[in-house]
Design a protein around this motif. Structure first.
Motif, mmCIF file in Angstrom:
data_model
loop_
_atom_site.group_PDB
_atom_site.id
_atom_site.type_symbol
_atom_site.label_atom_id
_atom_site.label_comp_id
_atom_site.label_asym_id
_atom_site.label_seq_id
_atom_site.Cartn_x
_atom_site.Cartn_y
_atom_site.Cartn_z
ATOM 1 N N GLU A 34 92.867 -46.166 -51.777
ATOM 2 C CA GLU A 34 91.891 -46.882 -50.962
ATOM 3 C C GLU A 34 90.846 -45.954 -50.340
ATOM 4 O O GLU A 34 90.623 -45.972 -49.114
ATOM 5 C CB GLU A 34 92.596 -47.689 -49.870
ATOM 6 C CG GLU A 34 93.419 -48.846 -50.402
ATOM 7 C CD GLU A 34 93.905 -49.765 -49.300
ATOM 8 O OE1 GLU A 34 94.424 -49.260 -48.269
ATOM 9 O OE2 GLU A 34 93.742 -50.987 -49.458
ATOM 10 N N GLY B 34 88.399 -53.615 -54.091
ATOM 11 C CA GLY B 34 89.053 -53.698 -52.792
ATOM 12 C C GLY B 34 88.156 -53.133 -51.708
ATOM 13 O O GLY B 34 87.011 -53.555 -51.545
ATOM 14 N N ARG B 35 88.642 -52.120 -51.007
ATOM 15 C CA ARG B 35 87.864 -51.486 -49.946
ATOM 16 C C ARG B 35 86.968 -50.364 -50.455
ATOM 17 O O ARG B 35 86.247 -49.739 -49.682
ATOM 18 C CB ARG B 35 88.799 -50.924 -48.873
ATOM 19 C CG ARG B 35 89.577 -51.977 -48.103
ATOM 20 C CD ARG B 35 90.585 -51.323 -47.175
ATOM 21 N NE ARG B 35 91.222 -52.295 -46.302
ATOM 22 C CZ ARG B 35 92.261 -52.036 -45.519
ATOM 23 N NH1 ARG B 35 92.763 -50.811 -45.519
ATOM 24 N NH2 ARG B 35 92.778 -52.968 -44.758
ATOM 25 N N THR B 36 87.023 -50.094 -51.737
ATOM 26 C CA THR B 36 86.347 -48.926 -52.306
ATOM 27 C C THR B 36 85.033 -49.309 -52.973
ATOM 28 O O THR B 36 84.990 -50.230 -53.798
ATOM 29 C CB THR B 36 87.259 -48.238 -53.337
ATOM 30 O OG1 THR B 36 88.477 -47.844 -52.695
ATOM 31 C CG2 THR B 36 86.578 -47.017 -53.930
ATOM 32 N N ALA C 284 87.050 -44.625 -49.379
ATOM 33 C CA ALA C 284 85.800 -45.331 -49.085
ATOM 34 C C ALA C 284 84.916 -45.370 -50.319
ATOM 35 O O ALA C 284 84.226 -46.364 -50.577
ATOM 36 C CB ALA C 284 85.068 -44.654 -47.930
ATOM 37 N N ALA D 142 87.821 -44.729 -44.414
ATOM 38 C CA ALA D 142 88.069 -45.579 -45.583
ATOM 39 C C ALA D 142 88.542 -46.971 -45.189
ATOM 40 O O ALA D 142 88.086 -47.972 -45.732
ATOM 41 C CB ALA D 142 89.090 -44.908 -46.498
ATOM 42 N N ALA D 143 89.465 -47.045 -44.237
ATOM 43 C CA ALA D 143 90.018 -48.348 -43.872
ATOM 44 C C ALA D 143 89.057 -49.182 -43.042
ATOM 45 O O ALA D 143 89.144 -50.406 -43.009
ATOM 46 C CB ALA D 143 91.326 -48.157 -43.098
ATOM 47 N N ARG D 144 88.108 -48.524 -42.374
ATOM 48 C CA ARG D 144 87.190 -49.246 -41.499
ATOM 49 C C ARG D 144 85.868 -49.556 -42.165
ATOM 50 O O ARG D 144 85.124 -50.399 -41.691
ATOM 51 C CB ARG D 144 86.914 -48.400 -40.246
ATOM 52 C CG ARG D 144 88.139 -48.005 -39.487
ATOM 53 C CD ARG D 144 87.765 -47.377 -38.146
ATOM 54 N NE ARG D 144 86.887 -46.245 -38.307
ATOM 55 C CZ ARG D 144 87.300 -44.999 -38.525
ATOM 56 N NH1 ARG D 144 88.599 -44.768 -38.660
ATOM 57 N NH2 ARG D 144 86.453 -44.009 -38.616
ATOM 58 N N ARG D 145 85.569 -48.880 -43.268
ATOM 59 C CA ARG D 145 84.248 -48.948 -43.863
ATOM 60 C C ARG D 145 83.994 -50.305 -44.493
ATOM 61 O O ARG D 145 84.786 -50.798 -45.260
ATOM 62 C CB ARG D 145 84.098 -47.861 -44.937
ATOM 63 C CG ARG D 145 82.699 -47.694 -45.445
ATOM 64 C CD ARG D 145 82.676 -46.590 -46.489
ATOM 65 N NE ARG D 145 81.326 -46.279 -46.903
ATOM 66 C CZ ARG D 145 80.638 -47.001 -47.740
ATOM 67 N NH1 ARG D 145 81.170 -48.081 -48.261
ATOM 68 N NH2 ARG D 145 79.405 -46.650 -48.094
ATOM 69 N N SER D 146 82.843 -50.911 -44.210
ATOM 70 C CA SER D 146 82.465 -52.175 -44.829
ATOM 71 C C SER D 146 81.922 -51.918 -46.211
ATOM 72 O O SER D 146 81.448 -50.814 -46.512
ATOM 73 C CB SER D 146 81.410 -52.879 -43.976
ATOM 74 O OG SER D 146 80.199 -52.146 -44.008
ATOM 75 N N PRO D 147 81.916 -52.929 -47.104
ATOM 76 C CA PRO D 147 81.388 -52.717 -48.444
ATOM 77 C C PRO D 147 79.953 -52.260 -48.464
ATOM 78 O O PRO D 147 79.528 -51.584 -49.380
ATOM 79 C CB PRO D 147 81.544 -54.112 -49.092
ATOM 80 C CG PRO D 147 82.678 -54.747 -48.361
ATOM 81 C CD PRO D 147 82.549 -54.236 -46.955
ATOM 82 N N GLN E 230 82.610 -53.005 -56.406
ATOM 83 C CA GLN E 230 83.581 -53.030 -55.331
ATOM 84 C C GLN E 230 84.976 -53.199 -55.902
ATOM 85 O O GLN E 230 85.239 -54.113 -56.692
ATOM 86 C CB GLN E 230 83.271 -54.190 -54.377
ATOM 87 C CG GLN E 230 84.008 -54.100 -53.048
ATOM 88 C CD GLN E 230 83.383 -53.094 -52.098
ATOM 89 O OE1 GLN E 230 82.181 -52.848 -52.155
ATOM 90 N NE2 GLN E 230 84.180 -52.518 -51.237
#
Length: 233
Positions: free
Chosen positions: A179, A201-203, A181, A221-226, A199
Motif C-alpha cells: 500500500e 487501492g490507495r496507490t 502512496a 501512504a495511508a492518509r494520501r488521497s488519490p 489507481q
C-alpha cells in the motif's frame, strides 16, 4: 514533502544544458532503461541522492555486495558495479533515502535471453520476498513503504497488449500488500499525450517515462488521497 525527480526510459536532452526546471528536487528515482552515465550526470548536477531499479535494456546488476573492508565485490572478487558511484540500487530491496522508504522490483516480462526479464511466476516469487523484507522493516520501526519503484507496470494499470509490455500481476499483488502512496514505473513509452495515472487501492500508479516532478509526503501512504499533491513537468 520531498520533491522527487522521477525519470525512466527516455533521456531528456534539455536537462543536459539547463537544470533549472528540476533544480529544487531533493531525490532522483529512476525506473530503468536509462544510460548510467546520464543518471550519474543528473545525480552530480543536482547533488542529491539517486535510487534506481534496472530495466530490460540495462546490464545485469545482480550479485554485487560490499566486503568487510568496504570494497565492492561480485562472486567474492573485487568488481566495480556498473551504476554511478553513490547511487543506491533498490532492486529487491527496501531502502530509506531522503526521508522516504522505497521498495524496488525492476525488470519486465521475459521475451528474449537478455537480463532483467522474468516470467510471471519468477516475478511473483521476487515480489513475495520483497513483501517479506518490507514487513520486517515495518515491524521494526512502524513505517510502511512510500514508493514502490518498478520498471514494468502492474497488469491492467498502464501496460500494453504486446507481450514484452504486458504488466505483471505480481505487481498488483505487491502493491496491495505494501500500500505505498505511489507506484512509479516506465517501460511503456507513450506515443501521444502523457498517459493518465491509474489507481490500485490507495496507490497511485504513474508512468514516469521522460521526467516527472512529484511532491511526496513521507509516511503518508495511508492518509494520501488519490488526487494527492503532485506536479509533472
Amino acid at each position: 514533502m520531498v520533491l522527487v525527480l522521477a525519470v525512466s526510459d527516455e533521456v531528456d536532452d534539455v536537462l543536459r544544458v539547463d537544470m533549472r526546471a528540476v533544480r529544487a528536487a531533493r531525490l532522483i528515482v529512476a525506473c530503468g532503461d536509462l544510460p548510467f552515465e546520464y543518471l550519474g550526470y543528473l545525480m552530480n548536477a543536482l547533488d542529491v541522492p539517486l535510487v534506481f531499479v534496472p530495466g530490460n535494456h540495462d546490464p545485469d546488476i545482480s550479485g554485487y555486495s560490499t566486503s568487510r573492508a568496504g570494497l565492492p565485490v561480485r562472486a567474492g572478487l573485487p568488481a566495480q558495479p556498473p551504476w554511478p558511484a553513490g547511487a543506491v540500487s533498490a532492486e529487491r530491496r527496501v531502502v530509506d533515502v531522503a526521508g522516504l522508504r522505497i521498495a524496488g522490483l525492476g525488470g519486465c516480462r521475459r521475451y528474449s535471453e537478455g537480463p532483467n526479464q522474468y516470467t510471471e511466476r519468477q516475478q511473483a516469487r521476487r515480489a513475495r520476498a520483497l513483501a517479506r523484507r518490507a514487513r520486517w522493516r515495518r515491524m521494526g520501526d512502524g513505517r510502511g513503504v512510500d514508493v514502490l519503484l518498478t520498471h514494468a507496470p502492474p497488469e491492467g494499470a498502464g501496460d500494453a497488449e504486446d507481450p514484452p509490455h504486458r504488466g505483471f500481476g505480481a505487481l498488483n499483488w505487491l502493491s496491495a500488500r505494501l500500500e505505498p502512496a505511489w507506484l512509479l514505473h516506465g517501460h511503456v513509452q507513450p506515443l501521444g499525450p502523457a498517459p493518465r495515472d491509474h489507481q490500485l487501492g490507495r496507490t497511485v500508479v504513474r508512468n514516469v517515462t521522460g521526467r516527472h516532478l512529484l511532491d511526496i509526503e513521507p509516511g503518508a501512504a495511508a492518509r494520501r488521497s488519490p488526487a494527492g499533491a503532485s506536479r509533472a513537468s
